[in-house]
Scaffold this active site. Structure first.
Site, PDB file in Angstrom:
ATOM      1  N   GLU A 162     -38.801 -24.264 -15.644  1.00 18.45           N
ATOM      2  CA  GLU A 162     -39.295 -23.207 -16.531  1.00 18.45           C
ATOM      3  C   GLU A 162     -39.277 -21.834 -15.852  1.00 18.45           C
ATOM      4  O   GLU A 162     -39.984 -21.633 -14.858  1.00 18.45           O
ATOM      5  CB  GLU A 162     -40.740 -23.520 -16.926  1.00 18.45           C
ATOM      6  CG  GLU A 162     -41.364 -22.451 -17.810  1.00 18.45           C
ATOM      7  CD  GLU A 162     -42.867 -22.641 -17.998  1.00 18.45           C
ATOM      8  OE1 GLU A 162     -43.550 -22.985 -17.021  1.00 18.45           O
ATOM      9  OE2 GLU A 162     -43.343 -22.436 -19.123  1.00 18.45           O
ATOM     10  N   GLU A 175     -49.494 -23.478 -25.377  1.00 16.46           N
ATOM     11  CA  GLU A 175     -49.988 -23.104 -24.051  1.00 16.46           C
ATOM     12  C   GLU A 175     -50.622 -21.713 -24.121  1.00 16.46           C
ATOM     13  O   GLU A 175     -50.072 -20.739 -23.618  1.00 16.46           O
ATOM     14  CB  GLU A 175     -48.835 -23.125 -23.037  1.00 16.46           C
ATOM     15  CG  GLU A 175     -49.343 -23.148 -21.610  1.00 16.46           C
ATOM     16  CD  GLU A 175     -48.215 -23.178 -20.584  1.00 16.46           C
ATOM     17  OE1 GLU A 175     -47.126 -22.624 -20.835  1.00 16.46           O
ATOM     18  OE2 GLU A 175     -48.453 -23.734 -19.507  1.00 16.46           O
TER      19      GLU A 175
END
Ligand SMILES: O=C(O)C(=O)[C@@H](O)CO
Ligand code: MG
Length: 258
Positions: free
Chosen positions: A141, A238
């Site tokens: 990521e 998130e």
């Protein structure tokens, strides 16, 4: 319709970690993710997942010494043996929870440093191969430098290159829309182009990283786009709620399991 996973590190903090599974399911989620499971026994997590009919979407491999400021060790020269042991630790939790993808954090290192680049690629290749043995994906990521100053993997182009050059079918991109918007923008075109290598998506408002219900991005449009490009994986929520987690779930009502 996207399948949303509540991020239990950031949401449902009104409850203790294990009770967050019950709270997320009661709020209508069918899946959960979190940064790290390692302070709870794997069997206890497995029991909460089963009791609540929840799927485990994702968690991270151990990140090194988080309290001391480490944010992963994959790009840190000299930490390869620790990284290998960490993979085995995470696999114990993967087996218990049934998760199908794990995120390998790169760590704080200069992306222009040759030793860090070699270490990172070696770690990612090793972890991808080991996870492939178990039928799991490894995701990486890009993280923006405002939230994580000095993070090694700080742009999407680098992640794309690593994935293409290492050439492991189970090495994929964790496309966090929040980071993408801050680093590069052009979210929709990037989703379309990168879809073949995307293994996980995450969301939050930009710039505040709260509920996906306003500010800079048009999330109703992006949720439609995620469907239009044929993404069938999880979308991790998130974000830090602006107030209480439950009060902030208005955006989620149309998607909730009743
Ligand atoms: O910070 C993010 O964004 C994440 O997805 C975390 O898993 C990395 O710490
Ligand atoms: Mg993320």
């Amino acid at each position: 319709m996207p399948v949303f996973a509540a991020n239990l590190t950031m949401m449902f903090n009104e409850w203790s970690f294990l009770d967050r599974f019950d709270a997320a399911a009661a709020a209508g989620f069918t899946a959960v993710e979190y940064l790290f499971p390692y302070e709870a026994p794997p069997e206890a997590i497995a029991e909460r997942l089963a009791r609540n009919d929840l799927q485990q979407a994702l968690f991270n491999l151990p990140p090194g010494d988080w309290a001391a400021g480490e944010r992963g060790i994959a790009a840190l020269p000299g930490r390869f043996d620790q990284m290998k042991a960490d993979v085995e630790r995470a696999l114990d939790y993967a087996e218990a929870t049934g998760v199908k993808r794990l995120h390998l954090m790169a760590g704080l290192a200069d992306p222009a440093d040759a030793a860090a680049t070699i270490a990172y690629r070696r770690s990612a290749a090793y972890a991808a191969e080991r996870l492939a043995d178990k039928g799991l994906d490894l995701v990486i990521e890009p993280i923006n430098g405002r939230n994580m100053p000095g993070y090694f993997l700080n742009d999407f182009g680098s992640a794309e290159r690593v994935i293409s050059e290492l050439g492991h079918a189970n090495l994929k991109l964790q496309f966090d829309i929040y980071h993408r918007q801050i680093i590069h923008g052009d979210v929709t075109m990037a989703l379309r182009r990168l879809m073949p290598i995307i293994g996980h998506i995450q969301i939050a408002s930009v710039p505040s990283r709260h509920e996906p219900d306003g500010e800079e991005l048009n999330y109703p449009y992006l949720f439609g786009e995620i469907d239009r490009v044929g993404y069938s994986g999880f979308v991790g929520c998130e974000y830090t709620p602006r107030g209480s987690t439950l009060d902030g779930l208005g955006w989620f009502k149309p998607f909730a399991r009743s």
